[in-house]
Design an enzyme around this catalytic site. Structure first.
Site, short mmCIF file in Angstrom:
data_model
loop_
_atom_site.label_atom_id
_atom_site.label_comp_id
_atom_site.label_asym_id
_atom_site.label_seq_id
_atom_site.Cartn_x
_atom_site.Cartn_y
_atom_site.Cartn_z
N SER A 169 0.84 -1.20 0.00
CA SER A 169 0.00 0.00 0.00
C SER A 169 0.87 1.24 0.00
CB SER A 169 -0.87 0.01 1.26
OG SER A 169 -1.56 1.25 1.36
N TYR A 193 -1.43 -0.80 10.57
CA TYR A 193 -1.60 -1.08 9.14
C TYR A 193 -0.42 -0.54 8.34
CZ TYR A 193 -3.65 -1.01 4.43
OH TYR A 193 -3.86 -1.18 3.09
#
Ligand SMILES: NC(=O)c1ccc[n+]([C@@H]2O[C@H](COP(=O)([O-])OP(=O)(O)OC[C@H]3O[C@@H](n4cnc5c(N)ncnc54)[C@H](OP(=O)(O)O)[C@@H]3O)[C@@H](O)[C@H]2O)c1
Ligand SMILES: *[C@@H]1O[C@H](CO)[C@@H](O)[C@H](O)[C@H]1NC(C)=O
Ligand SMILES: *[C@@H]1O[C@H](CO)[C@@H](O)[C@H](O)[C@H]1NC(C)=O
Ligand SMILES: *[C@@H]1O[C@H](CO)[C@@H](O)[C@H](O)[C@H]1NC(C)=O
Ligand SMILES: *[C@@H]1O[C@H](CO)[C@@H](O)[C@H](O)[C@H]1NC(C)=O
Length: 282
Positions: free
Chosen positions: A160, A183
């Site tokens: 990401s 995350y």
């Protein structure tokens, strides 16, 4: 070498017909875009995640579309046992695979002073980092089976842009006052694991690359798309978020002969988002 006679045409370079791919989290969001790209181009795809209903509905839809095939395996990939179970289910049907797309992932937003240990850190690191390692280990023999140095086995990790973003004044992805510490950290770990695995697996003729998506429509981002679609588009450098065609283009490249000599790459797929940060981290 005669570059005039060598076949450099699109069908020779960008072809996944007859290939066998495993896509974790393949029934929704980015994984569904990837699985559809493979099936539409004649590959056989195994999708795997926890929710059988979503897996069945999506694989039925892909099989109606064809010309490739889609099978599904119900698997919770938050543990090594779950990764091994998926690998065993695939081994029961296939003696080799060509492509592993490690896409399943989860996120947890919380206020800085109040991030729960189990859901906020352990579950995220287990699924986003640990399972990528164990699933790859379990499927390495199948990936190595057909691999050559002109058409190696492929591992594609979905990381990401969050892996290279530390702060943003205007976050459309986490609720007001919430941050994505675990995350973002898990995705930075995915990048480094990709580098290490690229080195480990090169002698086995398997390439390992990572895609770093910006914002794409999925369950993870559905809240933002529902409540502030215009603001999300406006916050992007090219005034739009990612699409299935954007994702398919990079995945078909990484999975086909065109990318046979690429390994350890981290490919930003974000419409210039990271490049446009005031303090770039890449
Ligand atoms: N959408 C974006 O803007 C964006 C941006 C950058 C990176 N990403 C990354 O892209 C990947 C896909 O996410 P998405 O955005 O497409 O979100 P999504 O629609 O929520 O997809 C996540 C997938 O992971 C599966 N999954 C979750 N927990 C699992 C578990 N324990 N075991 C097996 N599978 C599990 C889910 O299926 P089940 O619920 O059936 O298990 C689902 O298919 C993730 O790695 C995410 O971090 C997304
Ligand atoms: C294995 O292949 C058969 C069809 O040949 C299919 O019915 C079955 O679902 C497949 N198994 C898995 C684990 O997908
Ligand atoms: C695969 O990689 C993604 C991206 O980091 C991760 O979120 C996921 O949990 C990994 N593992 C599996 C088995 O899908
Ligand atoms: C994590 O990454 C997101 C981008 O995905 C960014 O908006 C945020 O500021 C980063 N850091 C934290 C603590 O959430
Ligand atoms: C990336 O891909 C390789 C090969 O599948 C895997 O071993 C590694 O653990 C993956 N995940 C991460 C987090 O890089």
């Amino acid at each position: 070498m005669n570059v005039v006679n060598e076949d450099l045409t699109l069908p020779a370079l960008f072809n996944v017909e007859g290939k066998i791919a495993v896509v974790t989290g393949g029934a929704s969001g980015i994984g569904a875009m990837i699985a559809s790209a493979f099936v539409q181009n004649g590959a056989t795809v195994y999708i795997a995640s926890r929710k059988e209903k979503a897996l069945k509905e999506f694989s039925d839809a892909l099989n109606r579309r064809g010309p490739g095939k889609c099978y599904y395996v119900v698997a919770d990939l938050g543990s090594k046992a779950g990764c091994d179970k998926l690998a065993d289910a695939i081994k029961a049907n296939e003696s080799k695979i060509h492509i592993l797309v490690n896409n399943s992932g989860n996120t947890w937003g919380a206020p800085y002073e109040n991030v729960p240990e189990k859901e906020g850190w352990d579950r995220i690191m287990n699924l986003n980092v640990k399972s990528v390692f164990y699933l790859t280990v379990a499927l390495t023999p199948l990936l190595a089976k057909d691999a050559t140095n002109v058409d190696p086995g492929r591992v594609i990790n979905v990381s990401s842009v969050a892996s290279v973003m530390s702060n943003s004044l205007d976050s459309t992805l986490a609720a007001e006052g919430h941050g994505l510490w675990s995350y973002n950290t898990s995705k930075a770990a995915v990048n480094h694991l990709t580098t290490q695995l690229a080195a480990t697996l090169a002698p086995k003729l398997i390439t390992v690359n990572a895609i770093l998506p910006g914002v794409f429509p999925s369950r993870m981002t559905s809240f933002g798309y529902k409540t502030q679609r215009d603001r999300m588009d406006a916050s992007q450098p090219m005034s739009r978020t990612g699409t299935a065609q954007d994702m398919a283009g990079v995945v078909l490249f990484l999975a086909s002969k065109a990318a046979a000599h690429m390994s350890g790459a981290k490919i930003l797929l974000d419409g210039g988002l990271v490049a446009s940060l005031t303090r770039p981290k890449l």
